[in-house]
Motif scaffolding. Structure first.
Motif, PDB file in Angstrom:
ATOM      1  N   THR A   1       9.489  -3.015   4.434  1.00 29.11           N
ATOM      2  CA  THR A   1       8.209  -3.731   4.450  1.00 29.11           C
ATOM      3  C   THR A   1       7.215  -3.081   3.490  1.00 29.11           C
ATOM      4  OG1 THR A   1       8.566  -4.348   6.759  1.00 29.11           O
ATOM      5  CG2 THR A   1       6.316  -4.519   5.908  1.00 29.11           C
ATOM      6  N   LEU A   2       7.171  -1.752   3.507  1.00 30.45           N
ATOM      7  CA  LEU A   2       6.249  -1.042   2.624  1.00 30.45           C
ATOM      8  C   LEU A   2       6.571  -1.306   1.157  1.00 30.45           C
ATOM      9  CD1 LEU A   2       5.922   2.402   4.445  1.00 30.45           C
ATOM     10  CD2 LEU A   2       4.286   0.518   4.430  1.00 30.45           C
ATOM     11  N   LYS A   3       7.859  -1.375   0.837  1.00 30.31           N
ATOM     12  CA  LYS A   3       8.246  -1.642  -0.549  1.00 30.31           C
ATOM     13  C   LYS A   3       7.808  -3.045  -0.980  1.00 30.31           C
ATOM     14  CE  LYS A   3      12.179   1.524  -0.873  1.00 30.31           C
ATOM     15  NZ  LYS A   3      13.651   1.633  -1.050  1.00 30.31           N
ATOM     16  N   VAL A   4       7.935  -4.007  -0.056  1.00 29.21           N
ATOM     17  CA  VAL A   4       7.505  -5.375  -0.358  1.00 29.21           C
ATOM     18  C   VAL A   4       5.995  -5.407  -0.597  1.00 29.21           C
ATOM     19  CG1 VAL A   4       7.247  -7.700   0.578  1.00 29.21           C
ATOM     20  CG2 VAL A   4       9.399  -6.466   0.881  1.00 29.21           C
ATOM     21  N   LEU A   5       5.236  -4.715   0.264  1.00 28.43           N
ATOM     22  CA  LEU A   5       3.780  -4.661   0.104  1.00 28.43           C
ATOM     23  C   LEU A   5       3.399  -4.012  -1.223  1.00 28.43           C
ATOM     24  CD1 LEU A   5       2.647  -3.600   3.702  1.00 28.43           C
ATOM     25  CD2 LEU A   5       2.531  -5.873   2.673  1.00 28.43           C
ATOM     26  N   GLN A   6       4.049  -2.909  -1.538  1.00 30.70           N
ATOM     27  CA  GLN A   6       3.735  -2.198  -2.778  1.00 30.70           C
ATOM     28  C   GLN A   6       4.012  -3.074  -3.996  1.00 30.70           C
ATOM     29  OE1 GLN A   6       5.877   1.451  -3.297  1.00 30.70           O
ATOM     30  NE2 GLN A   6       4.667   2.082  -5.041  1.00 30.70           N
ATOM     31  N   ARG A   7       5.130  -3.774  -3.978  1.00 31.85           N
ATOM     32  CA  ARG A   7       5.480  -4.631  -5.115  1.00 31.85           C
ATOM     33  C   ARG A   7       4.467  -5.762  -5.286  1.00 31.85           C
ATOM     34  NH1 ARG A   7      10.311  -5.175  -3.826  1.00 31.85           N
ATOM     35  NH2 ARG A   7      10.224  -7.143  -2.690  1.00 31.85           N
ATOM     36  N   GLN A   8       4.051  -6.358  -4.174  1.00 29.46           N
ATOM     37  CA  GLN A   8       3.124  -7.487  -4.270  1.00 29.46           C
ATOM     38  C   GLN A   8       1.716  -7.040  -4.679  1.00 29.46           C
ATOM     39  OE1 GLN A   8       3.317  -9.820  -0.698  1.00 29.46           O
ATOM     40  NE2 GLN A   8       5.435 -10.444  -1.050  1.00 29.46           N
ATOM     41  N   VAL A   9       1.276  -5.879  -4.186  1.00 31.65           N
ATOM     42  CA  VAL A   9      -0.048  -5.389  -4.569  1.00 31.65           C
ATOM     43  C   VAL A   9      -0.054  -4.945  -6.029  1.00 31.65           C
ATOM     44  CG1 VAL A   9      -1.814  -3.649  -4.103  1.00 31.65           C
ATOM     45  CG2 VAL A   9      -0.642  -4.739  -2.216  1.00 31.65           C
ATOM     46  N   ASP A  10       1.046  -4.369  -6.506  1.00 35.35           N
ATOM     47  CA  ASP A  10       1.130  -3.999  -7.923  1.00 35.35           C
ATOM     48  C   ASP A  10       0.998  -5.234  -8.814  1.00 35.35           C
ATOM     49  OD1 ASP A  10       1.333  -1.269  -7.612  1.00 35.35           O
ATOM     50  OD2 ASP A  10       3.520  -1.279  -7.513  1.00 35.35           O
ATOM     51  N   LEU A  11       1.573  -6.362  -8.354  1.00 32.69           N
ATOM     52  CA  LEU A  11       1.503  -7.597  -9.125  1.00 32.69           C
ATOM     53  C   LEU A  11       0.142  -8.273  -8.995  1.00 32.69           C
ATOM     54  CD1 LEU A  11       5.040  -9.111  -8.372  1.00 32.69           C
ATOM     55  CD2 LEU A  11       4.249  -8.160 -10.532  1.00 32.69           C
ATOM     56  N   GLU A  12      -0.468  -8.173  -7.797  1.00 31.59           N
ATOM     57  CA  GLU A  12      -1.758  -8.810  -7.542  1.00 31.59           C
ATOM     58  C   GLU A  12      -2.717  -7.794  -6.927  1.00 31.59           C
ATOM     59  OE1 GLU A  12      -1.537 -12.934  -5.833  1.00 31.59           O
ATOM     60  OE2 GLU A  12       0.537 -12.336  -5.465  1.00 31.59           O
ATOM     61  N   PRO A  13      -3.382  -6.962  -7.720  1.00 33.62           N
ATOM     62  CA  PRO A  13      -4.242  -5.902  -7.173  1.00 33.62           C
ATOM     63  C   PRO A  13      -5.412  -6.426  -6.344  1.00 33.62           C
ATOM     64  CG  PRO A  13      -3.778  -5.521  -9.497  1.00 33.62           C
ATOM     65  CD  PRO A  13      -3.296  -6.885  -9.187  1.00 33.62           C
ATOM     66  N   ARG A  14      -5.807  -7.705  -6.531  1.00 36.33           N
ATOM     67  CA  ARG A  14      -6.952  -8.250  -5.802  1.00 36.33           C
ATOM     68  C   ARG A  14      -6.564  -8.895  -4.472  1.00 36.33           C
ATOM     69  NH1 ARG A  14     -11.501  -8.867  -9.247  1.00 36.33           N
ATOM     70  NH2 ARG A  14     -11.029  -8.306 -11.395  1.00 36.33           N
ATOM     71  N   ILE A  15      -5.301  -8.918  -4.135  1.00 39.08           N
ATOM     72  CA  ILE A  15      -4.858  -9.585  -2.915  1.00 39.08           C
ATOM     73  C   ILE A  15      -5.384  -8.839  -1.687  1.00 39.08           C
ATOM     74  CG2 ILE A  15      -2.661  -8.319  -2.692  1.00 39.08           C
ATOM     75  CD1 ILE A  15      -1.388 -11.030  -1.902  1.00 39.08           C
ATOM     76  N   SER A  16      -5.802  -9.587  -0.670  1.00 45.18           N
ATOM     77  CA  SER A  16      -6.326  -8.977   0.556  1.00 45.18           C
ATOM     78  C   SER A  16      -5.207  -8.756   1.563  1.00 45.18           C
ATOM     79  CB  SER A  16      -7.398  -9.875   1.172  1.00 45.18           C
ATOM     80  OG  SER A  16      -6.819 -11.084   1.650  1.00 45.18           O
ATOM     81  N   ALA A  17      -5.506  -7.966   2.604  1.00 48.27           N
ATOM     82  CA  ALA A  17      -4.514  -7.708   3.648  1.00 48.27           C
ATOM     83  C   ALA A  17      -4.151  -8.998   4.375  1.00 48.27           C
ATOM     84  CB  ALA A  17      -5.050  -6.665   4.630  1.00 48.27           C
TER      85      ALA A  17
END
Length: 343
Positions: A71-87
């Protein structure tokens, strides 16, 4: 009552070593600074184990984590792609993976497990592809200049400062005080006056800080008159030989460039547009704005007096360091491939 704070491996080892040299519980507690009950508990465990090695700390039980390493890897990948995404957007985007995870838990994982900082984006000029290419070529060309040559450059620019009643800092209120009492408030102005200043500095000092009339900006005619009145004195005061200016239209107008040719001013002709991060004088403007905090700038004359005082008292070592920092600015731009740098 729940258990107290877990002891570290070093504390447990210290207790065990003191037991081996014959210290009793009270002495161990006094030496280590640990609670007597903690010492008693670990002394008993040590003696029950019948070994010289310290007993192992049992892992506390607790609620199972809802976020796995996957799960953490998925979160990290998505935030790296979209730094402005909210929780919340992360949870909505991954319903199967995060359906039982709260927004607060996702925020905590991003902060503590993945070390993402949540902060406002830095403001930087928008650069076109052509501007980035010009910046890169410019930095490659001038990076080869020797420090002695940078000592001869006269760095110039304009900056705008606004009249304000804000003196900066915070106030201390007693409990029950009225936060709207005049001594606890700061005045604001709906349409504040402002002044534009022009300044120049070099390795050996500063020229005169030129203050334009309030609410007046620079156009090509005013800029030419300013240069005609003050540029020669600035060259002399700063012991400089090469002039630098940014690429705004008032600076690059044919009227100004023709005057440069006529009077024989040696200047950097190919300075790239939209590049304040490559000019060290921007650091001086930022420093002056910081030093204005806490000073009385409630009227134009007071603001001008404070600006002139700060300008006149700039540390010579600061000017020297800024003049010699230019290759570092250019190298940073090259590493960024023309994109804005942190400066």
């Amino acid at each position: 009552m729940g258990r107290g704070k877990e002891l570290t491996k070093e504390q447990i080892a210290a207790i065990s070593s003191l037991i081996l040299v014959g210290k009793d519980n009270k002495e161990i507690s006094a030496i280590t600074g640990l609670a007597l009950r903690s010492v008693q508990r670990w002394t008993k465990k040590f003696k029950d184990a019948g070994e010289s090695d310290p007993p192992l700390q049992k892992k506390r039980t607790g609620k199972a984590r809802l976020t796995s390493q996957r799960t953490l890897k998925v979160l990290q990948r998505q935030v790296d792609l979209e730094p402005r995404i909210s929780a919340k957007e992360l949870r909505d985007k991954n319903p199967r993976l995060l359906q039982d995870v709260s927004v607060c838990t996702i925020q905590q994982c991003l902060r503590d497990d993945l070390c993402f900082q949540y902060r406002a984006p830095r403001r930087k000029p928008i650069l076109t592809t052509l501007q980035k290419k010009k910046r890169l070529l410019f930095c490659k060309k001038y990076f080869a200049w020797e420090p002695e040559k940078w000592k001869k450059v006269l760095w110039s620019d304009e900056a705008t400062f606004t009249v304000t009643g804000n003196r900066g800092g915070k106030v201390r209120l007693r409990a029950g005080s009225d936060p709207y009492h005049p001594k606890y408030t700061e005045g604001t102005v709906k349409h504040p006056d402002s002044v534009m200043v022009w300044g120049a500095f070099g390795y050996h000092g500063t020229g005169e800080l030129v203050v334009l009339p309030k609410n007046l900006t620079v156009n090509k005619e005013r800029y030419l008159k300013l240069l005609a009145d003050h540029l020669e004195d600035c060259f002399i005061a700063c012991q400089s030989e090469i002039f630098q200016q940014n690429g705004v239209p008032a600076h690059t107008a044919k009227l100004v460039s023709s005057w440069f040719e006529w009077v024989g001013v040696d200047y950097i002709r190919d300075w790239p547009g939209n590049s304040p991060d490559l000019s060290p004088i921007e650091n001086i403007w930022a420093l002056m704005k910081r030093r204005l905090r806490g000073r009385d700038t409630s009227t134009v004359p007071k603001l001008v007096a404070q600006l002139q005082d700060i300008w006149a008292n700039l540390d010579p070592s600061l000017l020297q360091n800024l003049a010699l920092s230019v290759p570092k600015l250019f190298q940073s731009c090259r590493k960024k491939k023309g994109y804005p740098t942190k400066y």
